[in-house]
Design a protein around this motif. Structure first.
Motif, mmCIF file in Angstrom:
data_model
loop_
_atom_site.group_PDB
_atom_site.id
_atom_site.type_symbol
_atom_site.label_atom_id
_atom_site.label_comp_id
_atom_site.label_asym_id
_atom_site.label_seq_id
_atom_site.Cartn_x
_atom_site.Cartn_y
_atom_site.Cartn_z
ATOM 1 N N ILE A 74 67.039 4.863 81.436
ATOM 2 C CA ILE A 74 66.987 3.468 80.313
ATOM 3 C C ILE A 74 65.646 3.304 79.705
ATOM 4 O O ILE A 74 65.532 2.659 78.645
ATOM 5 N N VAL A 75 64.319 3.972 80.155
ATOM 6 C CA VAL A 75 63.352 3.422 79.896
ATOM 7 C C VAL A 75 62.876 4.078 78.237
ATOM 8 O O VAL A 75 62.275 3.223 77.418
ATOM 9 N N ALA A 76 63.301 5.107 78.024
ATOM 10 C CA ALA A 76 63.246 5.622 76.627
ATOM 11 C C ALA A 76 63.450 4.729 75.524
ATOM 12 O O ALA A 76 63.220 4.515 74.400
ATOM 13 N N THR A 77 64.701 4.392 75.914
ATOM 14 C CA THR A 77 65.631 3.242 74.768
ATOM 15 C C THR A 77 64.755 2.024 74.888
ATOM 16 O O THR A 77 64.480 1.786 73.532
ATOM 17 N N VAL A 78 64.463 1.512 75.837
ATOM 18 C CA VAL A 78 63.486 0.202 75.777
ATOM 19 C C VAL A 78 62.460 0.272 75.298
ATOM 20 O O VAL A 78 61.793 -0.363 74.302
#
Length: 190
Positions: A74-78
């Motif tokens: 999820i971190v790349a999107t956030v």
């Protein structure tokens, strides 16, 4: 006189201090990997001090991996909504906080929470690292820059466990993690 039109050139800006940034990322990788693998050599004293079995203490390694996987999804999107530098600095702050919590952990559950925070850092950093390197240096320098960063990974993987054993014998397992906190803080302040 022709009216000014916005440039459609999407090439990256000149890479002034790119190699300093690559060096910083390499040091961060080395400290992150050392923090991840350091408990491998300290399981017995950690278990003894926190009144847990060695098998339970081994779960401290597994939980960081679990949280790393979840975070990496999820971190790349956030992170795309924020300046990547600030995201990486925040992740480094979370790493320091997790190491301080590990060093201070009064119970096994606190150790597990601290290791979960470290897992968040691991997953977040690795999901952003390659793209960050690719933005820092020009295309022909990307392989060299990635090689430098992964050199920090390899060195820490090879040295963390034996260093943990040696230092743990000298200063105890908590002292080893306080030492990591101190070194990362010094690197960050430099």
């Amino acid at each position: 006189m022709t009216p000014h039109t916005p440039s459609t050139d999407t090439s990256p800006a000149p890479k002034g201090n790119a190699w300093s940034a690559v060096g910083s990322m390499t040091l961060c990788v080395a400290m992150l990997i050392a923090s991840e693998f350091m408990p491998v050599s300290l399981l017995t004293p950690i278990a003894s001090d926190l009144h847990a079995t060695e098998g339970m203490a081994g779960q401290a390694i597994a939980i960081s991996g679990l949280f790393a996987v979840a975070t990496s999804l999820i971190v790349a999107t956030v992170a795309s909504r924020f300046d990547r530098r600030h995201v990486l600095i925040t992740l480094t702050g979370v790493m320091v906080a997790s190491l301080a919590l590990i060093a201070h952990a009064p119970s096994f559950s606190m150790l597990m929470v601290a290791r979960a925070l470290l897992g968040i850092t691991i997953g977040g950093f690795w999901s952003l690292a390659t793209a960050t390197i690719m933005q820092l240096v020009s295309a022909p320098q990307v392989p060299r820059a990635l090689g430098v960063m992964y050199m920090g990974n390899a060195a820490a993987t090879a040295l963390a466990a034996p260093a943990g054993t040696y230092l743990g014998h000298m200063m105890g397992w908590r002292g080893v993690f306080w030492l990591l906190v101190q070194r990362i803080s010094e690197i960050g302040g430099a």
